[in-house]
Design a protein around this motif. Sequence first.
Motif, PDB file in Angstrom:
ATOM      1  N   ASP A  56       0.816  -1.204   0.000  1.00 58.81           N
ATOM      2  CA  ASP A  56       0.000   0.000   0.000  1.00 58.81           C
ATOM      3  C   ASP A  56       0.860   1.269   0.000  1.00 58.81           C
ATOM      4  O   ASP A  56       0.606   2.194  -0.776  1.00 58.81           O
ATOM      5  N   SER A  57       1.874   1.299   0.835  1.00 59.14           N
ATOM      6  CA  SER A  57       2.707   2.506   0.912  1.00 59.14           C
ATOM      7  C   SER A  57       3.437   2.741  -0.402  1.00 59.14           C
ATOM      8  O   SER A  57       3.585   3.887  -0.850  1.00 59.14           O
ATOM      9  N   ASN A  58       3.899   1.671  -1.053  1.00 57.86           N
ATOM     10  CA  ASN A  58       4.569   1.817  -2.349  1.00 57.86           C
ATOM     11  C   ASN A  58       3.640   2.445  -3.383  1.00 57.86           C
ATOM     12  O   ASN A  58       4.024   3.383  -4.096  1.00 57.86           O
ATOM     13  N   LYS A  80      -9.330   5.254  -2.217  1.00 54.21           N
ATOM     14  CA  LYS A  80      -9.342   5.511  -0.774  1.00 54.21           C
ATOM     15  C   LYS A  80     -10.756   5.383  -0.227  1.00 54.21           C
ATOM     16  O   LYS A  80     -11.732   5.756  -0.875  1.00 54.21           O
ATOM     17  N   ASN A  81     -10.854   4.841   0.993  1.00 61.79           N
ATOM     18  CA  ASN A  81     -12.169   4.699   1.611  1.00 61.79           C
ATOM     19  C   ASN A  81     -12.586   6.014   2.280  1.00 61.79           C
ATOM     20  O   ASN A  81     -11.908   7.039   2.135  1.00 61.79           O
ATOM     21  N   GLN A  82     -13.671   5.990   3.020  1.00 65.68           N
ATOM     22  CA  GLN A  82     -14.202   7.218   3.607  1.00 65.68           C
ATOM     23  C   GLN A  82     -13.279   7.805   4.668  1.00 65.68           C
ATOM     24  O   GLN A  82     -13.412   8.981   5.021  1.00 65.68           O
ATOM     25  N   LYS A  85      -8.179   5.782   3.672  1.00 60.41           N
ATOM     26  CA  LYS A  85      -7.290   4.623   3.626  1.00 60.41           C
ATOM     27  C   LYS A  85      -7.496   3.861   2.319  1.00 60.41           C
ATOM     28  O   LYS A  85      -8.636   3.674   1.877  1.00 60.41           O
ATOM     29  N   SER A  86      -6.408   3.394   1.720  1.00 62.75           N
ATOM     30  CA  SER A  86      -6.529   2.642   0.476  1.00 62.75           C
ATOM     31  C   SER A  86      -6.352   1.142   0.699  1.00 62.75           C
ATOM     32  O   SER A  86      -6.368   0.365  -0.256  1.00 62.75           O
ATOM     33  N   ASP A  92     -12.607 -10.046   9.517  1.00 62.69           N
ATOM     34  CA  ASP A  92     -12.013 -11.385   9.444  1.00 62.69           C
ATOM     35  C   ASP A  92     -10.487 -11.334   9.450  1.00 62.69           C
ATOM     36  O   ASP A  92      -9.827 -12.341   9.216  1.00 62.69           O
ATOM     37  N   ASP A  93      -9.930 -10.125   9.719  1.00 58.42           N
ATOM     38  CA  ASP A  93      -8.479  -9.893   9.776  1.00 58.42           C
ATOM     39  C   ASP A  93      -7.796 -10.043   8.419  1.00 58.42           C
ATOM     40  O   ASP A  93      -6.566 -10.116   8.336  1.00 58.42           O
ATOM     41  N   LYS A  94      -8.579 -10.052   7.357  1.00 55.42           N
ATOM     42  CA  LYS A  94      -8.016 -10.096   6.008  1.00 55.42           C
ATOM     43  C   LYS A  94      -7.949  -8.676   5.441  1.00 55.42           C
ATOM     44  O   LYS A  94      -8.717  -7.805   5.841  1.00 55.42           O
ATOM     45  N   PHE A  95      -7.016  -8.475   4.506  1.00 54.28           N
ATOM     46  CA  PHE A  95      -6.785  -7.147   3.955  1.00 54.28           C
ATOM     47  C   PHE A  95      -7.395  -7.037   2.564  1.00 54.28           C
ATOM     48  O   PHE A  95      -7.231  -7.930   1.726  1.00 54.28           O
ATOM     49  N   TYR A  96      -8.075  -5.918   2.329  1.00 53.96           N
ATOM     50  CA  TYR A  96      -8.775  -5.710   1.070  1.00 53.96           C
ATOM     51  C   TYR A  96      -8.448  -4.343   0.481  1.00 53.96           C
ATOM     52  O   TYR A  96      -8.159  -3.385   1.196  1.00 53.96           O
ATOM     53  N   ARG A  97      -8.570  -4.287  -0.880  1.00 54.49           N
ATOM     54  CA  ARG A  97      -8.431  -3.017  -1.591  1.00 54.49           C
ATOM     55  C   ARG A  97      -9.488  -2.953  -2.694  1.00 54.49           C
ATOM     56  O   ARG A  97      -9.905  -3.993  -3.216  1.00 54.49           O
TER      57      ARG A  97
END
Length: 361
Positions: A56-58, A80-82, A85-86, A92-97
């Motif tokens: 994400d930072s890259n 980016k969300n509200q 954050k992107s 569920d502790d999973k990461f989404y974009r």
Amino acid sequence: MFDDILINFGLNVSEYDIRPFGSGLINYTYKISGANHSYILQQINVAVFKRPDHIDSNLVLIKEYLDKHNPGYLFVAPLKNQNGKSIIQAADDKFYRLFPFIEGSHTVNFLQDTKEAYSAAVQFGRFTRLLNHFDISKLEYTLPDFHNLKLRVAQFEQALKTAEPRKLEQAAKEVKAADDHINILHTYNLFTTNNEIPLRVIHHDTKINNVLFDKEQNALCIVDLDTVMPGYYLSDVGDMMRTYLSPANEEEKDLDKIIIRTDFFRAIYKGYMSEMSNILTENEKQYFTFSGKLMIYMQGLRFLTDFLNNDIYYGTQYEGHNLIRAKNQFKLLEGYINAEPVFSEIIAGVDKELLTTANGI
């Protein structure tokens, strides 16, 4: 299951149709289709990418740079969300974009003609060219040692020590091929140890389905940017060589189908160098053809190593699957090396064309 995630981005799940999308093997991808807008939702595979925040930072840094210096470039960055954050960590502790879906675009899994290869090579070259002055020290390594041949050889040598005798016997021909081509490692060590060529911002995964095409089969942009990080341009060019030159992919069992299409080499070289010819140093240019040997050899080693290690990394569908993949890659390497004199002629011809074009003749 996606209600909370879409709400994060201000979307009402009842207004969208959600279906699995694409043929990627690492992340889990879905198309979110609505009446007015469509999106791509992706769950990051943390078993492969241990630090999603580094991805994400890259991408945030690269998007900021491109927006400032090349605002017209189509860079498909996550939205980016509200909360600004992107990348989000769901319940569920999973990461989404969430990405915008590029209307009118599509991907291909198999190259049909040289136009597609040329157009894709242009896009990968353009991406690195536009980031030529980007400070690569700001980027994280999302997959450390991803294309480190020295490490891959060390892993192979360790596998030889622990492999079952039966597997060593089955893979004897491929083990010999790996040893016969060890000079590829020596060349790799030469330019990495002596810092002969610079690190650049590159994609690291240039297979054809990481390119979006329009209906005329012109490449629009590159996607699947999780592996964007510092590296040698040889990784991008070499992976195009590995995956574009033969009409048969790495899953092909009939080794007679693995041939080298020299017209596709020409397309890759002309496309990439149309963007990068004035950027690459003379030392870098000397390794252009070597890039294919590097990436084919490395992938052959990785398949062979996994076979000897009882298939702990690559998924398999039948007994000996990774050995077949290794045989496939070493056959490709043999054909590639045999074609090098033709490659040299092609490079000389295309260089003359590019020079004539640059001089307006």
